[in-house]
Motif scaffolding. Structure first.
Motif, mmCIF file in Angstrom:
data_model
loop_
_atom_site.group_PDB
_atom_site.id
_atom_site.type_symbol
_atom_site.label_atom_id
_atom_site.label_comp_id
_atom_site.label_asym_id
_atom_site.label_seq_id
_atom_site.Cartn_x
_atom_site.Cartn_y
_atom_site.Cartn_z
ATOM 1 N N GLU A 147 0.843 -1.196 0.000
ATOM 2 C CA GLU A 147 0.000 0.000 0.000
ATOM 3 C C GLU A 147 0.882 1.251 0.000
ATOM 4 O O GLU A 147 1.797 1.393 0.813
ATOM 5 N N LEU A 167 -3.335 -8.390 -4.598
ATOM 6 C CA LEU A 167 -3.956 -7.306 -3.838
ATOM 7 C C LEU A 167 -5.380 -7.669 -3.444
ATOM 8 O O LEU A 167 -5.811 -7.411 -2.310
ATOM 9 N N VAL A 172 -6.026 -5.508 -0.084
ATOM 10 C CA VAL A 172 -5.387 -4.207 -0.259
ATOM 11 C C VAL A 172 -6.105 -3.461 -1.386
ATOM 12 O O VAL A 172 -6.246 -4.001 -2.485
#
Length: 351
Positions: A147, A167, A172
């Motif tokens: 991130e 991700l 994320v």
């Protein structure tokens, strides 16, 4: 969606492709009528296999040319980048006709109207040979640490697919990570010089970076990736000379089976020294991956579902504009060639 047949077990495949390649002489306007010698030779432009794998061995031994000769065809080996996404221009300009690849770059290519068709697919072995790595000085230890960071990806292809999948699975937000679009060669440079914090890579560049201290955040096998290894062809070529493409495919199947039983012969094919040669642990790893190789077969329903799963990841994240279906990209060669030649690649029996 059309029904796609499923492949036979490896022993059944061996029985099919072990049939004498001379039956190809009768396929689709081949040399059986004695006219081929007076016709212009058809040139099939194929990605050069460099120093490893079935394409390299086929080039070294003349295996593909031997198979294509009865059809009035031959192979021209094209030096190209080691990723489909970097070679889209070559396909578009007619400088490249056929290549090994994967679902992910084909999905990305079709969003750019590149004339590509998948005629065979196989499960990928060695999924620990691709993934996401971070610089050792970045402080990044997991996918969640990405991130706010910069990750090099080859766009609309495997690197971007693996990054988006990682991700998503780690929870994320995709928009919190900057995906820097770079082909493999440029990604390697950006990663080594610190222009990016992490890199989604594969094959030799991935292994080299790890050997130099890069931190592996996740590999493809840990992501439950739905990517597949494929044989892809320019659609116009497959329609014009399906007999030639089918002969190439059956020859590739035979070579991959040889690779699985004799994997060491498929590494360092032309040279044991220099930038394309492997040694030590990297050579041992490559041989182990080669022993897992599965031959590409006409894609079935499982492959159709996998292709659409890859397309979903791209579409939902705005990489491609529309969901791709199997009927958009799969091409079944069997109805386009003679019965004898179809038998070389027809893997429906036994399921």
């Amino acid at each position: 969606m059309p029904r796609f047949t499923r492949p036979t077990p490896r022993l059944a495949l061996l029985a099919v492709i072990a049939a004498p390649l001379m039956v190809l002489a009768t396929a689709c306007g081949g040399a059986a009528d004695g006219d081929t010698a007076s016709e212009e030779t058809f040139v099939l432009k194929v990605t050069d296999g460099a120093n490893a794998g079935p394409l390299a061995v086929g080039k070294r031994d003349g295996t593909f040319d031997e198979a294509l000769a009865p059809l009035g065809a031959r192979v021209e080996w094209v030096e190209a980048a080691p990723s489909v996404s970097a070679n889209l221009k070559l396909f578009s300009t007619g400088e490249l006709d056929i290549s090994e690849g994967a679902f992910s770059p084909v999905v990305g290519a079709l969003s750019k109207d590149v004339d590509l068709k998948i005629v065979a697919a196989a499960e990928q072995g060695g999924q620990d040979q691709s993934g996401i790595i971070a610089r050792p000085d970045s402080g990044i230890e997991s996918v969640r640490d990405l991130e706010g960071k910069r990750v090099a990806v080859n766009p609309a292809a495997k690197g971007e697919y693996l990054t988006l999948l990682a991700l998503e699975q780690a929870g994320v937000p995709v928009n919190s990570v900057e995906r820097v679009p770079l082909q493999i060669k440029d990604g390697a440079s950006a990663f080594s010089t610190g222009q990016v914090d992490a890199w989604a890579s594969f094959n030799a560049p991935y292994q080299e970076a790890k050997a130099n201290g890069a931190v592996e955040l996740v590999n493809e096998g840990q992501l439950d990736s739905q990517d597949r290894k494929v044989l892809l062809v320019r659609g116009s070529v497959a329609q014009e000379r399906p007999d030639v493409v089918a002969a190439f495919l059956s020859t590739l199947q035979e070579l991959v089976l040889r690779q699985a039983s004799e994997p060491a012969d498929f590494q360092n094919v032309f040279t044991t020294t220099g930038p394309t040669a492997l040694s030590g642990t990297r050579l041992e790893d490559a041989i182990a991956v080669g022993a897992q190789a599965l031959p590409p077969v006409p894609p079935g329903e499982d492959e159709a579902e996998a292709l659409e799963a890859v397309s979903r990841v791209f579409t939902e994240n705005g990489v491609t504009p529309a969901q791709l279906s199997a009927e958009d990209v799969f091409l079944d060669l069997r109805p386009l060639v003679s019965p004898e030649q179809a038998a070389q690649i027809d893997l429906e029996a036994g399921q």
